[in-house]
Design a protein around this motif. Structure first.
Motif, short mmCIF file in Angstrom:
data_model
loop_
_atom_site.label_atom_id
_atom_site.label_comp_id
_atom_site.label_asym_id
_atom_site.label_seq_id
_atom_site.Cartn_x
_atom_site.Cartn_y
_atom_site.Cartn_z
N UNK A 370 0.84 -1.20 0.00
CA UNK A 370 0.00 0.00 0.00
C UNK A 370 0.87 1.25 0.00
N UNK A 371 1.98 1.23 0.75
CA UNK A 371 2.88 2.37 0.79
C UNK A 371 3.41 2.70 -0.60
N UNK A 372 3.80 1.69 -1.35
CA UNK A 372 4.29 1.91 -2.71
C UNK A 372 3.21 2.52 -3.58
N UNK A 373 1.97 2.03 -3.45
CA UNK A 373 0.85 2.55 -4.23
C UNK A 373 0.58 4.01 -3.89
N UNK A 374 0.59 4.33 -2.61
CA UNK A 374 0.32 5.70 -2.16
C UNK A 374 1.38 6.67 -2.69
N UNK A 375 2.64 6.26 -2.61
CA UNK A 375 3.73 7.12 -3.08
C UNK A 375 3.65 7.38 -4.58
N UNK A 376 3.31 6.36 -5.33
CA UNK A 376 3.20 6.55 -6.78
C UNK A 376 2.04 7.48 -7.12
N UNK A 377 0.91 7.29 -6.45
CA UNK A 377 -0.24 8.17 -6.68
C UNK A 377 0.09 9.60 -6.27
N UNK A 378 0.79 9.75 -5.13
CA UNK A 378 1.12 11.08 -4.65
C UNK A 378 2.09 11.79 -5.58
N UNK A 379 3.02 11.04 -6.16
CA UNK A 379 3.98 11.63 -7.10
C UNK A 379 3.25 12.24 -8.29
N UNK A 380 2.30 11.50 -8.84
CA UNK A 380 1.56 12.02 -10.00
C UNK A 380 0.59 13.12 -9.58
N UNK A 381 0.05 13.04 -8.35
CA UNK A 381 -0.91 14.05 -7.90
C UNK A 381 -0.22 15.37 -7.61
N UNK A 382 1.04 15.33 -7.17
CA UNK A 382 1.72 16.56 -6.78
C UNK A 382 1.97 17.47 -7.97
N UNK A 386 7.61 18.15 -5.04
CA UNK A 386 7.38 17.97 -3.61
C UNK A 386 6.03 17.30 -3.37
N UNK A 387 6.04 16.25 -2.56
CA UNK A 387 4.79 15.60 -2.15
C UNK A 387 4.34 16.24 -0.86
N UNK A 388 3.17 16.86 -0.91
CA UNK A 388 2.59 17.52 0.26
C UNK A 388 1.52 16.63 0.89
N UNK A 389 1.06 17.05 2.06
CA UNK A 389 0.05 16.25 2.78
C UNK A 389 -1.20 16.05 1.93
N UNK A 390 -1.61 17.10 1.22
CA UNK A 390 -2.84 17.00 0.42
C UNK A 390 -2.70 16.05 -0.75
N UNK A 391 -1.48 15.68 -1.12
CA UNK A 391 -1.28 14.75 -2.24
C UNK A 391 -1.49 13.30 -1.82
N UNK A 392 -1.53 13.05 -0.50
CA UNK A 392 -1.69 11.69 -0.01
C UNK A 392 -3.14 11.27 -0.10
N UNK A 393 -3.44 10.16 -0.73
CA UNK A 393 -4.84 9.78 -0.98
C UNK A 393 -5.61 9.43 0.29
N UNK A 394 -4.92 9.16 1.42
CA UNK A 394 -5.65 8.82 2.63
C UNK A 394 -5.91 10.04 3.51
#
Length: 468
Positions: A370-382, A386-394
């Motif tokens: 799940x951590x790997x999935x979250x980081x990949x989603x956050x990278x594209x969302x940012x 920089x990955x910010x708190x709002x980029x984290x899907x949870x």
């Protein structure tokens, strides 16, 4: 019929047999001169067979060794011989009388020129495929997991790596338990690659992914015609392929009950038969198994055999979930993010410290996967470095951790989430200078303060971005 006529007919029969041998044949005397030369060999060399009688073999056949065999008296069976640019298989057999060589029989194995050409083309194709498979195998082995791939600073992970390293030096069965996504296969490969069997195959089979009616044939293989749809040449099973290496039985807790005694017998005897076969096959393999199920409870309800459990659980290794070792979360996240960014062909990405704290506080029900999935989603969302708190899907629109269950979509939620993300990015890009961040956002600094308070966005010196 007189004797001479009978001899002539017999000789004619021998000549017809000689010329119908489906191979190139010649015979020389003890001095190397050709006494017999059949028609198939003449067609292959594009020569008149009768015209070669009486000539020395070195004048007719390139690279010949017939005269050498006549001199040494030693047969040469199934030797390679290059003729007309093609590698052929030849036999050179001395014919002796009273211990002396009186002739040498030579035979070149082929059918006709066209077939030789076809066989050569097929051989070339097979050689190309072998080279391709060797390259793929090299690439696969180059990316295999080792203990260096197991990331973590916690006492739990450090102790587990030490236990696994000790297990790698043995040939005993290992049972790896842990929740889904904790890295059970990673540990299994690391144990294999650190042990004496590392140069031999690591064969994996997922006991939950293969249909029940196919599992036995996958494990033990089958002979031709064993069942409807079986291949014409049969197929080796995973235990056979794992000879001298390691077989990894993933999701062993999902193994059907009717297969468990068969597996136990193979583990005890290291011998089995293919389905539909009668030959006993012996294979020197090591077993590493893994499961996310509670086998103790399954044994209590007779869903898993105790004798099989004891055979598998010689060396137990339990991997605790990520939520029980929070000190491993950030080192693992940084390691994963570097890999994700590299594979995506992107520049380095930072994790903001508020986002880092959110990662550590989250419960991670899916663990490292799940951590790997979250980081990949956050990278594209940012959309930035920089990955910010709002980029984290949870993270919810209020900035608090959520369980991950989807909420009802609304325009207000989407607007709030977009504003939170924009504020975090502006703060990160301006070094957390509120005046510059407000200017970047195009709003007054007072309004920025209000929104930060509304969305519970704090600002302290230690909330500066943290590079991965």
């Amino acid at each position: 019929m007189n004797t001479i006529e009978a001899l002539r007919e017999k000789l004619a029969l021998y000549e017809r047999i000689f010329d119908n041998i489906n191979a190139g044949v010649l015979v020389i005397d003890a001095r190397g001169y050709i006494t017999h030369f059949n028609e198939p060999y003449g067609r292959f060399l594009n020569l008149d067979p009768k015209a070669q009688i009486g000539r020395h073999c070195t004048e007719v056949v390139e690279n010949t060794r017939m005269h050498i065999v006549a001199r040494t008296g030693k047969a040469e069976i199934n030797h390679s011989h290059r003729i007309n640019g093609q590698d052929m298989v030849v036999q050179r057999i001395p014919i002796k009388k009273d211990g002396k060589v009186i002739a040498v029989y030579g035979q070149v194995m082929f059918r006709d020129v066209a077939e030789v050409r076809d066989l050569a083309e097929q051989l070339s194709l097979l050689e190309s495929k072998v080279q391709l498979f060797e390259k793929e195998l090299f690439d696969l082995r180059a990316t295999r997991y080792t203990f260096d791939c197991i990331i973590g600073d916690s006492d739990a992970i450090t102790g587990l790596k030490q236990e696994a390293a000790k297990a790698a030096a043995t040939h005993s069965s290992v049972l790896i338990t842990g929740e889904s996504g904790t890295g059970k296969e990673l540990f299994a490969q690391a144990i294999h690659n650190a042990g004496p069997r590392k140069l031999h195959p690591f064969v994996k089979i997922n006991c939950a992914a293969i249909p029940r009616d196919l599992l036995e044939s996958e494990l033990f293989g089958y002979d031709k015609g064993a069942f409807t749809g079986a291949g014409t040449k049969g197929k080796p099973g995973r235990f056979e392929l794992a000879g001298k290496g390691t077989i990894f039985l993933d999701e062993i807790g999902d193994l059907p009950l009717e297969m468990q005694p068969k597996l136990l017998r193979v583990l005890e005897d290291k011998a089995f038969e293919r389905i539909g076969g009668t030959r006993v096959i012996r294979s020197d393999f090591r077993v590493i198994s893994a499961t996310n199920r509670d086998l103790a409870k399954m044994m209590a309800t007779n869903r898993f055999r105790r004798d099989l459990f004891y055979r598998l659980n010689v060396i137990p290794i339990h991997i605790p979930p990520l939520r029980e070792r929070p000190e491993d979360i950030l080192p693992l996240a940084k390691h994963m993010l570097k890999k994700i960014v590299k594979e995506a062909g992107r520049p380095a990405v930072k994790i903001e410290k508020t986002a880092s704290r959110a990662l550590v506080r989250y419960s991670w029900p899916g663990n490292a996967r799940e951590l790997s999935n979250v980081l990949e989603r956050a990278m594209y969302a940012s959309g930035s470095g920089t990955i910010c708190t709002a980029d984290l899907p949870f993270i919810s629109a209020s900035g608090r951790n959520v369980s991950g269950r989807p909420s009802e979509p609304s325009l207000k939620t989407a607007r709030d989430a977009a504003q939170i993300a924009a504020i975090h990015k502006a703060l990160a890009q301006t070094g957390y200078n509120k005046a510059r961040a407000a200017k970047l956002l195009g709003i007054h600094r007072t309004l920025l303060y209000k929104k930060m308070k509304k969305y519970n966005i704090g600002l302290t010196p230690e909330q500066a971005p943290d590079e991965t």
